[in-house]
Design an enzyme around this catalytic site. Structure first.
Site, mmCIF file in Angstrom:
data_model
loop_
_atom_site.group_PDB
_atom_site.id
_atom_site.type_symbol
_atom_site.label_atom_id
_atom_site.label_comp_id
_atom_site.label_asym_id
_atom_site.label_seq_id
_atom_site.Cartn_x
_atom_site.Cartn_y
_atom_site.Cartn_z
ATOM 1 N N ASP A 31 84.680 8.702 45.853
ATOM 2 C CA ASP A 31 84.910 7.395 45.419
ATOM 3 C C ASP A 31 85.265 6.495 46.715
ATOM 4 O O ASP A 31 86.078 6.569 47.385
ATOM 5 C CB ASP A 31 85.725 7.203 44.283
ATOM 6 C CG ASP A 31 85.546 5.754 43.471
ATOM 7 O OD1 ASP A 31 85.212 5.784 42.292
ATOM 8 O OD2 ASP A 31 85.877 4.706 43.962
ATOM 9 N N ASN A 86 83.918 6.604 32.052
ATOM 10 C CA ASN A 86 84.194 5.345 31.594
ATOM 11 C C ASN A 86 82.881 4.808 30.981
ATOM 12 O O ASN A 86 81.653 4.983 31.643
ATOM 13 C CB ASN A 86 84.541 4.139 32.716
ATOM 14 C CG ASN A 86 85.844 4.669 33.319
ATOM 15 O OD1 ASN A 86 86.870 5.058 32.818
ATOM 16 N ND2 ASN A 86 86.176 4.157 34.551
ATOM 17 N N GLY A 92 85.696 0.305 30.923
ATOM 18 C CA GLY A 92 85.849 -0.043 32.333
ATOM 19 C C GLY A 92 84.764 0.408 33.216
ATOM 20 O O GLY A 92 84.856 0.336 34.283
ATOM 21 N N GLN A 93 83.625 0.785 32.706
ATOM 22 C CA GLN A 93 82.473 0.974 33.391
ATOM 23 C C GLN A 93 81.871 -0.389 34.177
ATOM 24 O O GLN A 93 81.650 -1.331 33.689
ATOM 25 C CB GLN A 93 81.252 1.619 32.566
ATOM 26 C CG GLN A 93 80.008 2.169 33.431
ATOM 27 C CD GLN A 93 78.973 2.900 32.393
ATOM 28 O OE1 GLN A 93 79.149 2.744 31.241
ATOM 29 N NE2 GLN A 93 78.127 3.442 33.070
ATOM 30 N N HIS A 99 78.485 8.605 35.496
ATOM 31 C CA HIS A 99 79.192 9.348 36.406
ATOM 32 C C HIS A 99 80.400 9.808 35.742
ATOM 33 O O HIS A 99 81.138 9.086 35.061
ATOM 34 C CB HIS A 99 79.457 8.280 37.704
ATOM 35 C CG HIS A 99 79.984 6.997 37.324
ATOM 36 N ND1 HIS A 99 79.426 5.933 37.023
ATOM 37 C CD2 HIS A 99 81.458 6.595 37.293
ATOM 38 C CE1 HIS A 99 80.096 4.801 36.683
ATOM 39 N NE2 HIS A 99 81.337 5.142 37.026
ATOM 40 N N HIS A 101 84.350 10.675 36.961
ATOM 41 C CA HIS A 101 85.287 10.554 37.952
ATOM 42 C C HIS A 101 86.182 12.065 37.838
ATOM 43 O O HIS A 101 86.618 12.218 36.724
ATOM 44 C CB HIS A 101 86.361 9.695 37.603
ATOM 45 C CG HIS A 101 85.868 8.157 37.763
ATOM 46 N ND1 HIS A 101 86.044 7.143 38.574
ATOM 47 C CD2 HIS A 101 84.968 7.324 36.879
ATOM 48 C CE1 HIS A 101 85.386 6.034 38.467
ATOM 49 N NE2 HIS A 101 84.782 6.320 37.335
HETATM 50 P P1 DGP Z 1 83.428 2.854 37.058
HETATM 51 O O1 DGP Z 1 84.415 1.561 37.037
HETATM 52 O O2 DGP Z 1 83.668 4.027 36.034
HETATM 53 O O3 DGP Z 1 81.732 2.406 36.753
HETATM 54 O O4 DGP Z 1 83.426 3.497 38.570
HETATM 55 C C1 DGP Z 1 82.559 3.146 39.463
HETATM 56 C C2 DGP Z 1 83.122 3.677 40.705
HETATM 57 O O5 DGP Z 1 82.093 3.607 41.524
HETATM 58 C C3 DGP Z 1 84.527 2.942 41.355
HETATM 59 O O6 DGP Z 1 85.475 3.722 40.925
HETATM 60 C C4 DGP Z 1 83.964 2.545 42.636
HETATM 61 C C5 DGP Z 1 82.914 3.339 43.161
HETATM 62 N N1 DGP Z 1 81.762 2.907 43.780
HETATM 63 C C6 DGP Z 1 81.310 1.644 43.663
HETATM 64 N N2 DGP Z 1 80.562 1.374 44.718
HETATM 65 C C7 DGP Z 1 80.426 2.450 45.545
HETATM 66 C C8 DGP Z 1 79.882 2.683 46.645
HETATM 67 O O7 DGP Z 1 78.886 2.187 47.202
HETATM 68 N N3 DGP Z 1 80.269 4.136 47.340
HETATM 69 C C9 DGP Z 1 80.933 4.924 46.685
HETATM 70 N N4 DGP Z 1 81.167 5.894 47.064
HETATM 71 N N5 DGP Z 1 81.748 4.833 45.469
HETATM 72 C C10 DGP Z 1 81.280 3.361 44.848
#
Ligand code: DGP
Length: 113
Positions: A31, A86, A92-93, A99, A101
């Protein structure tokens, strides 16, 4: 036209990410905004917006299998970890490509925020 989905673009390699595992159905990468010492996202290669739209239990099994493998690979399986999906606004998505976590390396709080 470029695929508008960020995680589809990561899965295809168009956008770089720190990939920790991949197979024919899923990709796992770190992340960009880690909330724990280990914070890895596991995504299906197929575009599914959220848990609500999952049509096949096999896809969920693939994601969970990779989450478990990542936990083992990252050395957090025995100590414990959390897998979070999420879903939509109240969940909180923020990225609408399913995905999981995988969070670990510290004690998780309950209830979550
Ligand atoms: P959610 O809030 O559950 O939709 O989580 C989305 C997650 O994605 C958040 O923890 C940050 C991560 N994220 C967003 N953009 C990028 C990216 O460009 N690269 C990576 N590696 N993670 C990302």
């Amino acid at each position: 036209m470029a695929d508008p989905c960020l995680f589809c673009r990561i899965a295809s390699g168009e956008i770089p990410a720190k990939i920790v595992a991949e197979d024919t159905t899923c990709v796992a990468f770190r992340d960009v905004n880690p909330q724990a010492p280990v914070h890895v996202l596991v995504i299906p290669r197929a575009h599914v917006p959220s848990l609500n739209e999952v049509a096949s239990p096999a896809l969920l099994a693939d994601v969970m299998q990779m989450a478990r493998e990542v936990a083992k690979q990252e050395g957090i399986a025995a100590g414990g970890y959390r897998v979070v999906l999420n879903t939509n606004g109240d969940g909180g998505q923020t990225v609408f490509h399913l995905h999981a976590h995988v969070l670990g390396g510290r004690r998780m709080n309950w209830p979550p925020g």
